[in-house]
Design an enzyme around this catalytic site. Structure first.
Site, short mmCIF file in Angstrom:
data_model
loop_
_atom_site.label_atom_id
_atom_site.label_comp_id
_atom_site.label_asym_id
_atom_site.label_seq_id
_atom_site.Cartn_x
_atom_site.Cartn_y
_atom_site.Cartn_z
N CYS A 262 0.89 -1.13 0.00
CA CYS A 262 0.24 -0.03 -0.31
C CYS A 262 0.80 1.20 0.30
O CYS A 262 0.40 2.73 -0.33
CB CYS A 262 -0.83 -0.01 1.22
SG CYS A 262 -2.57 -1.36 1.44
N GLU A 411 -2.34 -3.25 -4.97
CA GLU A 411 -3.43 -4.13 -4.45
C GLU A 411 -5.14 -3.11 -4.87
O GLU A 411 -6.28 -3.10 -4.50
CB GLU A 411 -3.20 -4.35 -3.00
CG GLU A 411 -4.43 -5.62 -2.86
CD GLU A 411 -4.31 -5.41 -1.04
OE1 GLU A 411 -4.40 -4.52 -0.02
OE2 GLU A 411 -3.55 -6.41 -0.77
O1 AHR Z 1 1.72 -6.40 3.77
C1 AHR Z 1 0.62 -5.54 4.21
C2 AHR Z 1 -0.19 -4.92 3.53
O2 AHR Z 1 -1.28 -5.80 3.19
C3 AHR Z 1 0.68 -4.15 2.06
O3 AHR Z 1 0.66 -2.92 2.20
C4 AHR Z 1 -1.46 -4.63 0.83
O4 AHR Z 1 -0.24 -4.61 -0.78
C5 AHR Z 1 -1.66 -5.27 1.58
O5 AHR Z 1 -2.69 -5.51 1.67
#
Ligand code: AHR
Length: 694
Positions: A262, A411
């Site tokens: 994220c 994501e």
């Molecule tokens: O791994 C932690 C978080 O989980 C990542 O930043 C995100 O891509 C997912 O929601």
């Protein structure tokens, strides 16, 4: 919960005794037969198959892999004095202010001005480091700082590395602790100059702090205060923490995904990760708030920033050092959909799409993001004659980094993603047809959004789709067949983020326990059995500081001095150091499915070493004798090698104090023909390497 030593010795004894195991266990458990069709090899295993996911979460970068010990070294975070405390020296220090006039550079605008009315040994300031500073006796630390003398008679700067005393730093007289190292900087002038001294602590301390005091009365300006260990990976300046890099390199990773996660997206577009802000002179890199700082109420970390000392150049260099393909993931014009969900417009109505200084535009369009991606590829691969290739060369890497992958969006989900992905991917392919593009199927492994994204991305002939699954351990065992019916042609899968959650996603009570790790091992037999569809997989997140984490579970934990791999780390490592080169089908007796009777298996050939590699998971409390039939094997050798990770205690974990509580044990076993017998320990993951060609 710590595991008792006898359980470990038990694992070893099973591995060693192999088929000689007592008959009692056999009487209870019929021998399961695995037929490995050595004479019916499948597709090659991608070299990228088992890799790493890095995100700056849990102090993974600053305070972790990036070993700068001074927090907020340039006074550029939103709270300019974050990490610093003034010490007044019995009221000698009359002023400490952040000033912006005549800074050391236009990109490093803020500096600190200290004024002492009278001389005092305690007029100055303290830096707390990242939950303290970890320093080792006898090791060398380079202290550097930019100084400028103002009015008055300051003769120098005293630099002390100390362990805090009882009572903490009071403003008048700080509770001075044990001095670990000391130096004095002199020769000050009225213009900015960089000074350097080396500190050599007399003792090891996990939570030291840095004290800077004025020598004399008057005014002194300070900026870019750094305390950097000389013991870095490959002894590089601005290099990385060696024990953590070693843990990564030991895994033989196929790829390194970066910077997330994220963090790629930011909570708002203004807070997104911008790779161009992370290269060039380290002192000129402007810190940005870390989006994980206040994400979880249960783990509030308001002092969490990204210094970008570990930026994109260092990332490419790290990938090269550990032999991993770099897989940068870039923002697709979307801020995190769990936060603001802010969107960059696909084009600006009626206006030019990308302004000249597009990176700092308040309202960038999608073109800005596309251009960033194209420029990143040029930075990684371009010749010295190209503008961004020249930047890489100037930083010290004349050869291209040979970037082959790029991820468009982290994501993301919904039509907003697909609308942006399509023109983005087209533009990248038009300029760089050989770059493989990773696309996103969203945060969930199933459901309407997942199905729609997967279908559309396949229609668009996406090369690689990134799937994420954070779920309970049983989900991993139950979903071992997830990929069995995926198409073998066309789009490939990147299992880009996964980890079993012992309690629930986001729960601070999640543990890196053996139940989770063993369930992941079981699931991964399904990845390996489908290696013609799944070409990349990575556990997430990678790192966590024991005093500063936000998210658990994580693969590797550390404090300021030590680090350890979790059972999940060892599972990943057992796969990634035994990847093989070619898929081999494995069948169970009576046509039983993979996972039947809590036995999971996959097999590959290693054509380089001439071995057959079996991965076997016994998710049951009983020892399980197995027979392995290597159908059509040529020249089976006489001695096999076993690596066993086992514990009867599904709650077992590793820790800083017991880092090897659960760790793989190696042994050899006899092979007399193409029919091999072996006994799997209770609750175990076993890798067998048996000499024999296909
Ligand atoms: O791994 C932690 C978080 O989980 C990542 O930043 C995100 O891509 C997912 O929601």
């Amino acid at each position: 919960m710590p595991i008792s030593l006898p359980a470990r010795s038990l694992a070893l004894s099973f591995a060693l005794s192999g088929s000689l195991l007592g008959t009692g266990a056999r009487a209870q458990n019929p021998v399961a037969t695995f037929t490995v069709q050595v004479n019916q090899p499948g597709a090659p295993i991608a070299k990228t198959m088992y890799g790493l996911f890095f995100e700056d979460i849990n102090f993974a970068a600053d305070g972790g892999l990036y070993p700068e010990l001074v927090k907020n070294k340039s006074f550029e975070t939103d709270d300019r004095l974050l990490g610093w405390k003034a010490i007044r020296g019995a009221a000698a220090l009359t002023d400490y202010s952040i000033i912006t006039q005549n800074p050391i550079s236009a990109t490093n605008r803020n500096f600190l001005r200290l004024t002492a009315a009278t001389a005092s040994p305690d007029a100055g300031l303290l830096n707390e480091g990242f939950r303290g500073m970890g320093v080792k006796a006898g090791a060398q630390y380079t202290f550097s700082v930019y100084l400028r003398r103002g009015p008055g008679n300051v003769q120098g700067l005293n630099v002390t590395l100390e362990e805090p005393g009882q009572g903490g730093p009071g403003p008048e007289a700080p509770a001075s602790g044990r001095t670990l190292a000391q130096a004095r900087i002199s020769g000050l002038t009225g213009s900015w100059q960089k000074y350097e001294v080396v500190l050599k602590p007399t003792a090891t301390a996990a939570k030291a702090r840095l004290k800077l005091t004025l020598d004399g009365a008057g005014t002194l300006d300070l900026d870019v205060v750094s305390l950097y260990p000389q013991d870095t990976w490959q002894n590089r300046q601005n290099g990385l923490r060696p024990d953590l890099v070693q843990l990564l390199k030991d895994m033989n990773p196929g790829f390194l995904r970066f910077p997330g996660g994220c963090i790629v997206e930011g909570r708002t577009l203004a807070q997104r990760y911008q790779w161009k802000e992370t290269i060039g002179d380290v002192a000129a890199r402007v810190p940005l708030v870390n989006r994980w700082n206040t994400e979880f109420l249960h783990k509030f970390t308001p002092d969490y920033y990204q210094s970008f000392g570990l930026g994109f150049y260092e990332y490419f260099q790290l990938s090269e050092d550990i032999g991993a393909e770099p897989v940068p993931i870039l923002n697709v014009g979307m801020a995190c959909q769990f936060n603001s969900a802010e969107l960059a417009p696909i084009s600006r109505a009626g206006g030019p799409s990308a302004p000249a200084d597009h990176n700092h535009a308040a309202d960038p369009t999608l073109d800005t993001f596309i251009q960033d991606a194209l420029d990143l590829i040029e930075f990684a691969n371009g010749p010295a004659s190209s503008p961004w290739g020249a930047r890489r060369v100037a930083m010290g890497h004349a050869q291209p980094f040979n970037l082959k992958f790029i991820g468009i969006g982290n994501e993301q989900w919904g039509p907003q993603y697909l609308e942006r992905y399509e023109p983005f991917a087209k533009a990248v392919k038009a300029k760089y047809p050989n770059i493989n593009i990773v696309s996103s199927a969203g945060p969930a492994p199933d459901g309407d959004l997942f199905d729609k994204a997967s279908q559309r991305l396949r229609e668009l002939k996406a090369e690689v789709i990134d799937e994420h699954y954070y779920a309970k351990p049983e989900w991993f065992r139950d979903n071992v067949h997830r990929y069995d019916n995926y198409p073998t042609t066309g789009t490939k899968i990147f299992a880009g983020e996964y980890a079993a959650q012992s309690v629930a996603i986001g729960s601070p009570d999640n543990k890196n326990n053996w139940n989770c790790a063993l369930s992941e091992a079981a699931f991964m037999t399904g990845l390996e059995r489908n290696a013609d569809k799944v070409i990349m997989a990575s556990y997430a997140p990678l790192f966590a500081h024991v005093d500063a984490w936000q998210w658990t579970p994580d693969m590797i934990w550390f404090d300021n001095l030590k680090s350890y791999g979790t059972p999940n780390y060892y599972v990943q490592k057992m796969y990634s150091t035994n990847p093989g080169t070619t898929m081999l089908p494995v069948q169970r007796d009576g046509g039983a499915a993979n996972g039947a009777d809590n036995l999971f298996s996959s097999a590959v050939a290693d054509d380089k070493t001439g071995e057959i590699i079996l991965k076997l998971v016994n998710y049951s409390a009983q020892a399980r004798p197995v027979a392995i039939n290597l159908a059509g094997v040529k020249k089976p050798g006489k001695t096999g090698r076993a690596t066993v990770l086992a514990s009867a205690d599904l709650e077992a974990v590793n820790s800083l104090d017991q880092p090897q509580n659960l760790s793989p044990q190696d042994a050899t076993f006899k092979v007399s023909s193409s029919k091999v017998t072996y006994t799997l320990a209770p609750y175990s993951f076993t890798v067998l390497r048996i000499p024999g060609k296909r």
